[in-house]
Design a protein around this motif. Sequence first.
Motif, short mmCIF file in Angstrom:
data_model
loop_
_atom_site.label_atom_id
_atom_site.label_comp_id
_atom_site.label_asym_id
_atom_site.label_seq_id
_atom_site.Cartn_x
_atom_site.Cartn_y
_atom_site.Cartn_z
N HIS A 139 0.86 -1.20 0.00
CA HIS A 139 0.00 0.00 0.00
C HIS A 139 0.89 1.24 0.00
O HIS A 139 2.10 1.15 0.24
CB HIS A 139 -0.88 0.01 1.25
CG HIS A 139 -1.99 -0.99 1.18
ND1 HIS A 139 -3.29 -0.63 0.91
CD2 HIS A 139 -2.00 -2.33 1.32
CE1 HIS A 139 -4.05 -1.71 0.89
NE2 HIS A 139 -3.28 -2.77 1.14
N ARG A 170 -9.63 -1.69 0.76
CA ARG A 170 -8.94 -2.43 -0.30
C ARG A 170 -8.76 -3.90 0.05
O ARG A 170 -7.93 -4.58 -0.56
CB ARG A 170 -7.58 -1.78 -0.60
CG ARG A 170 -7.64 -0.36 -1.09
CD ARG A 170 -8.45 -0.23 -2.37
NE ARG A 170 -7.86 -0.89 -3.51
CZ ARG A 170 -7.01 -0.34 -4.37
NH1 ARG A 170 -6.65 0.90 -4.19
NH2 ARG A 170 -6.55 -1.00 -5.39
N CYS A 193 -9.56 -7.94 0.15
CA CYS A 193 -9.84 -8.80 -1.01
C CYS A 193 -11.34 -8.92 -1.28
O CYS A 193 -12.09 -9.40 -0.42
CB CYS A 193 -9.27 -10.19 -0.71
SG CYS A 193 -9.66 -11.38 -2.00
C1 HEM Z 1 -7.18 -17.88 -0.74
C2 HEM Z 1 -7.48 -17.02 -1.66
C3 HEM Z 1 -7.17 -15.54 -1.61
C4 HEM Z 1 -6.36 -14.83 -0.77
C5 HEM Z 1 -5.52 -15.35 0.40
C6 HEM Z 1 -6.43 -13.44 -1.18
C7 HEM Z 1 -5.76 -12.41 -0.54
C8 HEM Z 1 -5.79 -11.09 -0.96
C9 HEM Z 1 -5.08 -10.01 -0.33
C10 HEM Z 1 -4.20 -10.14 0.90
C11 HEM Z 1 -5.35 -8.88 -1.03
C12 HEM Z 1 -4.79 -7.49 -0.74
C13 HEM Z 1 -5.52 -6.81 0.38
C14 HEM Z 1 -4.83 -5.55 0.78
O1 HEM Z 1 -4.44 -4.78 -0.10
O2 HEM Z 1 -4.64 -5.32 1.96
C15 HEM Z 1 -6.22 -9.24 -2.12
C16 HEM Z 1 -6.70 -8.35 -3.06
C17 HEM Z 1 -7.50 -8.71 -4.12
N1 HEM Z 1 -8.07 -9.95 -4.35
FE1 HEM Z 1 -7.75 -11.60 -3.26
N2 HEM Z 1 -7.26 -13.34 -2.26
C18 HEM Z 1 -7.75 -14.59 -2.57
C19 HEM Z 1 -8.64 -14.92 -3.58
C20 HEM Z 1 -9.21 -14.03 -4.46
C21 HEM Z 1 -10.20 -14.36 -5.46
C22 HEM Z 1 -10.83 -15.75 -5.64
C23 HEM Z 1 -10.45 -13.21 -6.18
C24 HEM Z 1 -11.40 -12.96 -7.32
C25 HEM Z 1 -11.86 -13.88 -8.11
C26 HEM Z 1 -9.61 -12.17 -5.62
C27 HEM Z 1 -9.57 -10.87 -6.08
C28 HEM Z 1 -8.83 -9.86 -5.51
C29 HEM Z 1 -8.75 -8.51 -6.04
C30 HEM Z 1 -9.46 -7.98 -7.29
C31 HEM Z 1 -7.93 -7.78 -5.16
C32 HEM Z 1 -7.53 -6.30 -5.27
C33 HEM Z 1 -8.50 -5.45 -4.46
C34 HEM Z 1 -8.11 -3.98 -4.42
O3 HEM Z 1 -6.95 -3.66 -4.65
O4 HEM Z 1 -8.98 -3.15 -4.15
N3 HEM Z 1 -8.88 -12.70 -4.58
N4 HEM Z 1 -6.50 -10.58 -2.06
#
Ligand code: HEM
Length: 287
Positions: free
Chosen positions: A155, A217, A219
């Motif tokens: 971030h 932000r 997930c």
């Molecule tokens: C075990 C599975 C998953 C883990 C551990 C995970 C973890 C994370 C983490 C740590 C972030 C960043 C949060 C932050 O900035 O503090 C994130 C962002 C994001 N994740 Fe996941 N995620 C997973 C699965 C998914 C899935 C299945 C999708 C969509 C199909 C997804 C879509 C996104 C998107 C679009 C972001 C960006 C959000 C933003 O920047 O506003 N994630 N995820």
Amino acid sequence: MAAGASNPSDFVPVLRWIDYNGFEKNLAKTHSRMDRLMQGLIDEHRRDRSKNSMIDHLLSLQESQPEYYTDGIIKGLIVVMILAGTDTSAVTLEWAMSLLVNHPEVLKKARAEVDAHVGQESLIAEHDLNKLPYIKSIILETFRLCPAAPLLVPHMASDNCTLGGYNVPRGTLLLVNAWAIHRDPKTWDDPTSFKPERFEDGEVEGHKLMPFGLGRRACPGAGLAQHVVGLALGSLIQCFEWEREGEDPVDLSEGNGLTMPKVEPLEARCKARDVMKKVFCNVANDA
Ligand code: HEM
């Protein structure tokens, strides 16, 4: 532990001038390959509009709002779904299975739960998941010990602020070490041990367990990910007997990467259970 922050130029900006390790050049090359692949997918769906996929829906939106749903936006959405959603869920599943084969007593308890609430007559379905609190605890404990994004996503401070007593100027890169927070002995009892039972009493406060980040932000795929991992793990437990290859525990060393991989990929033995015979018989009868 460099996951999510593995480009040295982010920390030593002077390295950007010399394109240290050819990072920028590789990035540009990868970007153009990805772009061609995504454009190919969009064009394919544009030629055949009979499908019911995410791309088809986005192309319909492009017809009504062309100024917003450009090909660039659609490509960005596809890439983010693939990059953010697939590897994270896959490594979580691999960590969960590794922890389970190293803890046969936990695996046995999970199998008993699946057998009691789902049985061996039909395959586990999404609606079964809320009958399986122990499987849910195993997944939470896996997220705690092996968060797929150990430093979350970098971030940047949008304004000057104070954080834990430190003055943080606007524009500073901020990393949250979720891995360390999840193993903090002040918060967790016996923090390095795999004990799904610690979650049996219900939900945990967000600031203690944050595999999906926190706040605006965080997930957006957290709910989907928990269902996908739950269903995949439940199916592996329901359908197969699992055991380690030999006497030694599975190596749980953590590697570098955007999502935290295992250094040694999981290898384990499995034997099909009764439900598999039924599933194959049903498929054969239907054919
Ligand atoms: C075990 C599975 C998953 C883990 C551990 C995970 C973890 C994370 C983490 C740590 C972030 C960043 C949060 C932050 O900035 O503090 C994130 C962002 C994001 N994740 Fe996941 N995620 C997973 C699965 C998914 C899935 C299945 C999708 C969509 C199909 C997804 C879509 C996104 C998107 C679009 C972001 C960006 C959000 C933003 O920047 O506003 N994630 N995820």
